[in-house]
Design a protein around this motif. Structure first.
Motif, mmCIF file in Angstrom:
data_model
loop_
_atom_site.group_PDB
_atom_site.id
_atom_site.type_symbol
_atom_site.label_atom_id
_atom_site.label_comp_id
_atom_site.label_asym_id
_atom_site.label_seq_id
_atom_site.Cartn_x
_atom_site.Cartn_y
_atom_site.Cartn_z
ATOM 1 N N TYR A 130 -5.242 1.891 0.625
ATOM 2 C CA TYR A 130 -4.407 0.708 0.898
ATOM 3 C C TYR A 130 -4.225 0.500 2.403
ATOM 4 N N LEU A 131 -3.977 1.589 3.120
ATOM 5 C CA LEU A 131 -3.757 1.473 4.559
ATOM 6 C C LEU A 131 -5.012 1.015 5.286
ATOM 7 N N GLN A 134 -5.166 -2.491 5.057
ATOM 8 C CA GLN A 134 -3.941 -3.107 5.576
ATOM 9 C C GLN A 134 -3.116 -3.779 4.471
ATOM 10 N N GLU A 135 -3.119 -3.150 3.304
ATOM 11 C CA GLU A 135 -2.286 -3.621 2.200
ATOM 12 C C GLU A 135 -0.965 -2.849 2.281
ATOM 13 N N ASP A 136 -0.135 -3.276 3.251
ATOM 14 C CA ASP A 136 1.057 -2.506 3.599
ATOM 15 C C ASP A 136 2.069 -2.403 2.463
ATOM 16 N N GLU A 137 2.202 -3.446 1.664
ATOM 17 C CA GLU A 137 3.187 -3.413 0.578
ATOM 18 C C GLU A 137 2.833 -2.340 -0.450
ATOM 19 N N ALA A 139 0.882 0.221 0.153
ATOM 20 C CA ALA A 139 0.964 1.508 0.849
ATOM 21 C C ALA A 139 2.412 1.988 0.921
ATOM 22 N N THR A 140 3.348 1.070 1.074
ATOM 23 C CA THR A 140 4.772 1.429 1.123
ATOM 24 C C THR A 140 5.222 2.039 -0.191
ATOM 25 N N LEU A 168 -0.287 5.305 8.897
ATOM 26 C CA LEU A 168 0.962 4.538 8.896
ATOM 27 C C LEU A 168 1.239 3.995 10.301
ATOM 28 N N ASN A 171 -1.095 1.234 11.380
ATOM 29 C CA ASN A 171 -0.779 -0.026 10.697
ATOM 30 C C ASN A 171 0.565 -0.592 11.161
ATOM 31 N N MET A 173 3.418 0.672 10.924
ATOM 32 C CA MET A 173 4.513 0.988 10.012
ATOM 33 C C MET A 173 5.280 2.161 10.631
ATOM 34 N N GLU A 176 8.249 4.020 8.787
ATOM 35 C CA GLU A 176 7.727 4.865 7.709
ATOM 36 C C GLU A 176 7.070 6.119 8.287
#
Length: 241
Positions: A130-131, A134-137, A139-140, A168, A171, A173, A176
């Motif tokens: 996911y990271l 860049q599919e951050d949601e 990945a969260t 993280l 990206n 984030m 996180e």
């Protein structure tokens, strides 16, 4: 002598009800037991798919022999083949991720998670997929799952843990990443890299004074850390401007 590795069962007797309705209930539990380098027995409960899952319990060999019964046939016919198939799926997923085929890797990690939803390797792997996209949601969601699991920060998962924390940060984030590395402090041996990675994330987030605190903690453990010394020098210039 070979180390202990296999399936064991144990029974727990409980009394339920009161008075004339009082009765004994016997519950049976299945575990995968494996002897570690220290001679301790690491126990993990078997899930409905016959693979070890969840947190590790540590007991002695004496406790194992006294309170548990070997289940050799179950291990040979169900547990060992299930573990072998899970490891095969994880190996295929890791290989595809390393080749950059993140969608194929995600599918294979998904298969592994259907077998064991708490599998650390599969959770890290799918999170890294996911990271990288860049599919951050998404990945969260994986981050929230991993940060709750002590096993995610064990030495055997260190390379995955490091890759995930760095991803993280890359990206952006940052919160996180800081929470992730902070969670590891206390669960692992004193590691100057943890403090440096927190400092780096805080610096990139724009929190220079907080970053300096963690750079100093890193250098207290490893005064020769070249990256930390460079970051400290850079921070001193920025803070004193």
């Amino acid at each position: 002598m070979p180390r202990i590795r296999g399936t064991f069962s144990t029974k727990i007797v409980q009394e339920i009800g009161t008075g004339t309705t009082k009765r004994k209930v016997i519950q049976s539990f299945l575990y995968f037991a494996e002897e570690n380098e220290k001679g301790e027995i690491e126990l993990r409960a078997l899930n409905e798919n016959d693979v070890p899952s969840g947190e590790v319990q540590i007991i002695t060999k004496e406790e194992l022999l006294e309170s548990f019964t070997p289940e050799l046939e179950l291990y040979i016919t169900k547990v060992f083949p299930a573990i072998k198939e899970l490891n095969k799926t994880l190996a295929k997923a890791d290989r595809q991720r390393q080749l950059g085929n993140t969608f194929t890797a995600e599918m294979e990690y998904g298969k592994a998670l259907n077998i064991d939803e708490e599998n650390i390797r599969a959770n890290f792997g799918i999170g890294l997929c996911y990271l990288s996209r860049q599919e951050d949601e998404k990945a969260t969601d994986i981050f929230k799952r991993l940060v709750k699991l002590d096993a995610a920060f064990e030495k055997q998962h260190k390379h995955l843990f490091n890759d995930f924390g760095i991803s993280l940060r890359k990206n952006r984030m940052f919160e996180e990443a800081v929470e992730f590395y902070s969670r590891a402090i206390g669960l692992t041996d004193n590691d100057d890299n943890l403090f440096f990675n927190i400092a780096r994330s805080l610096y990139e987030e724009g929190k220079r004074k907080d970053a300096m605190k963690y750079v100093d903690k890193c250098l207290a453990l490893n005064p020769e850390s070249t990256p930390a010394r460079k970051l400290k020098k850079h921070l001193e210039k920025k803070i004193n401007v």
